[in-house]
Design a protein around this motif. Structure first.
Motif, short mmCIF file in Angstrom:
data_model
loop_
_atom_site.label_atom_id
_atom_site.label_comp_id
_atom_site.label_asym_id
_atom_site.label_seq_id
_atom_site.Cartn_x
_atom_site.Cartn_y
_atom_site.Cartn_z
N ARG A 118 0.82 -1.21 0.00
CA ARG A 118 0.00 0.00 0.00
C ARG A 118 0.86 1.26 0.00
NH1 ARG A 118 -5.46 -0.18 1.68
NH2 ARG A 118 -6.20 -2.24 2.34
N LYS A 119 1.93 1.25 0.80
CA LYS A 119 2.74 2.45 0.98
C LYS A 119 3.49 2.84 -0.28
CE LYS A 119 3.44 1.91 5.97
NZ LYS A 119 4.44 1.78 7.06
N LYS A 120 3.67 1.90 -1.19
CA LYS A 120 4.45 2.18 -2.39
C LYS A 120 3.62 2.26 -3.65
CE LYS A 120 8.54 -0.20 -0.51
NZ LYS A 120 9.49 -1.31 -0.71
N MET A 121 2.31 2.04 -3.53
CA MET A 121 1.46 2.02 -4.72
C MET A 121 1.42 3.37 -5.42
SD MET A 121 -1.79 -0.54 -4.21
CE MET A 121 -2.39 0.15 -2.67
N GLY A 122 1.45 4.46 -4.65
CA GLY A 122 1.41 5.78 -5.27
C GLY A 122 2.59 6.02 -6.19
N THR A 123 3.77 5.65 -5.73
CA THR A 123 4.97 5.83 -6.54
C THR A 123 4.91 4.99 -7.81
OG1 THR A 123 6.31 6.33 -4.60
CG2 THR A 123 7.47 5.60 -6.57
N LEU A 124 4.48 3.72 -7.68
CA LEU A 124 4.41 2.85 -8.86
C LEU A 124 3.35 3.33 -9.83
CD1 LEU A 124 5.27 0.35 -10.41
CD2 LEU A 124 3.71 -1.02 -8.99
N SER A 125 2.19 3.74 -9.32
CA SER A 125 1.13 4.24 -10.18
C SER A 125 1.56 5.52 -10.89
CB SER A 125 -0.14 4.48 -9.37
OG SER A 125 -1.20 4.92 -10.19
N GLY A 126 2.16 6.44 -10.14
CA GLY A 126 2.65 7.68 -10.74
C GLY A 126 3.73 7.44 -11.76
#
Length: 446
Positions: free
Chosen positions: A141-149
């Motif tokens: 969850r904590k890294k999904m933003g970076t991967l999605s971006g």
């Protein structure tokens, strides 16, 4: 979700490469090159052409809204997402390739071009449902933003390179690559086949290296039955998922505004300034440069502040830009300030009116990516793991359930007013309503 096994770097990069693969369709077909060509030359009348284009997007939007939750639920029941992605990428590729036959001032066969546009839009949107549903299985969850971006940034980079290929290979040279005939607008029509081939080639790494959900060992007919049953159960118990429903309702509005802003900004500029393929292509390149920066920055902001603040900031930024575009008319900017329009002797983006439009366009570009990438991350964070495909189907529905409304309203307003400008008001209203509704969403701890 916290116990998700991290995919390999190659697996995650290959998943993000899917955005690289699909973006040229959005960039050179539906936004900067083919769509303005279609409205101005295939139909022959920019106003009527804009109306036709709006109606194709309305038909595609209704289809996607009705069927995406069903397909997502069936995929959850059966397991793997890649077979579904393969089918819908093929549908998009066929529709996109068929745009080659969209000749200037078509007297017959226009209906088949409209069908091809609808096919391409449906195929690419359904493929996104299943690709997005893979995100929570690849990282925490904590890294999904970076991967999605990162995926969105990579996508805009792909769109940028595709624009360079179109401009340097087909539009700018006196003799285009492959001996294309500029008089017959083959350099514009080539964007369809180019996008189709690009999509098919660049999804291969994802197919080969990104881990997929394992099959649940049930037959396809059984998966369909279970999928329908699960979807009905979810719909009956929506009150148990109020938080995500609030988010999806908010997204119905702001995403509709975003898609309309992306789709009609190039069309509006072509009609207002008389921009041709070269001007639109350069404009698209500059927009994509800002979009790449915005996507990477938004991915970092998503993991630092959260998806909800990132979405709200981005949507408000897009609303501001839409007002700026709305403020520009023939000989005026900012609702009344005189500004010279381009003439036959003007250089590229040399007139004051074009410069103001470009400035607001850059703001649009910067906020496109963060709004969309953070939306994908938030639905992944809010969804129950066992229903991830189903909720990404509802996510697609939320982006399309009202998506036909904006194109339809733009088409109707354009027809009734005989002008392109008043239709831009629709976009601003949708963005502001969506931003306001986000206040009801509660983002979970990461």
């Amino acid at each position: 979700m916290s116990g998700v096994t991290e995919a390999s770097r190659l697996g995650k990069f290959s998943w993000a490469l899917f955005d690289w693969a699909n973006q040229p369709y959005f960039t050179v077909v539906t936004t900067f090159i083919f769509a303005p060509y279609f409205t101005s030359f295939v139909v022959g009348d920019p106003v009527q052409g804009q109306a036709y284009w709006a109606y194709t997007q309305a038909v595609a939007g209704i289809t996607i809204a009705l069927l995406s939750p069903v397909f997502g639920s069936i995929a959850d029941a059966g397991g793997p997402r890649k077979p579904w992605i393969t089918v819908f990428v093929a549908l998009c590729a066929i529709g996109s390739f068929s745009l080659w036959w969209a000749t200037p001032n078509m007297q017959s066969g226009l209906i088949w071009i409209l069908v091809a546009i609808v096919m391409g839009s449906i195929g690419i949107e359904f493929s996104l449902v299943f690709n997005n549903a893979m995100l929570p299985t690849l990282t925490s969850r904590k890294k999904m933003g970076t991967l999605s971006g990162f995926g969105w940034g990579l996508g805009y980079l792909g769109g940028l390179i595709a624009l360079f290929i179109v401009l340097l290979g087909f539009s700018l040279p006196e003799t285009p690559a492959f001996g294309l005939d500029k008089v017959a607008h083959e350099h514009d029509r080539m964007t369809g086949p180019l996008s189709a081939i690009w999509f098919v080639v660049f999804i291969l790494p994802m197919m080969l290296f990104t881990p997929d959900v394992k099959s649940r060992g049930i037959r396809k007919t059984e998966a369909i039955a279970v999928g329908f049953s699960n979807l009905l159960d979810t719909l009956k118990s929506l009150r148990d998922y109020r938080n995500i429903i609030f988010f999806l309702i908010a997204r119905m509005f702001y995403n509709d505004g975003i898609l309309a802003l992306i789709s009609f900004s190039g069309i509006y500029a072509a009609g207002l300034f008389g921009w041709g393929t070269t001007s639109l292509g350069v404009f698209g390149i500059l927009i994509n440069v800002f979009a790449i920066a915005g996507s990477f920055a938004g991915g970092w902001l998503d993991d630092k502040l959260g998806s909800k603040p990132t979405i709200v900031i981005s949507v408000l930024g897009l609303a501001f830009a839409s007002v700026g575009v709305l403020s520009i008319s023939d000989g005026e900017v900012l609702f009344g300030l005189p500004a010279a329009m381009p003439t036959e002797d003007s250089g590229l983006f040399e007139s004051p009116a074009e410069m103001v439009f470009m400035g607001f366009g850059f703001i649009m570009g910067f906020f496109f990516g963060p709004a969309q990438a953070a939306s994908r991350t938030l639905v992944a964070r809010l969804s129950p793991p066992e229903k991830i495909g189903e909720f990404f189907g509802l996510f697609a529905l939320s982006g399309k359930a009202t998506a036909f409304v904006a194109p339809l309203m733009i088409g109707v307003v354009t027809d009734l007013s005989g002008q392109q400008r008043p239709a831009m008001i629709v976009i601003f209203v949708l963005l502001m309503v969506g931003a306001a509704l986000m206040s009801f969403v509660r983002e979970p701890d990461r």
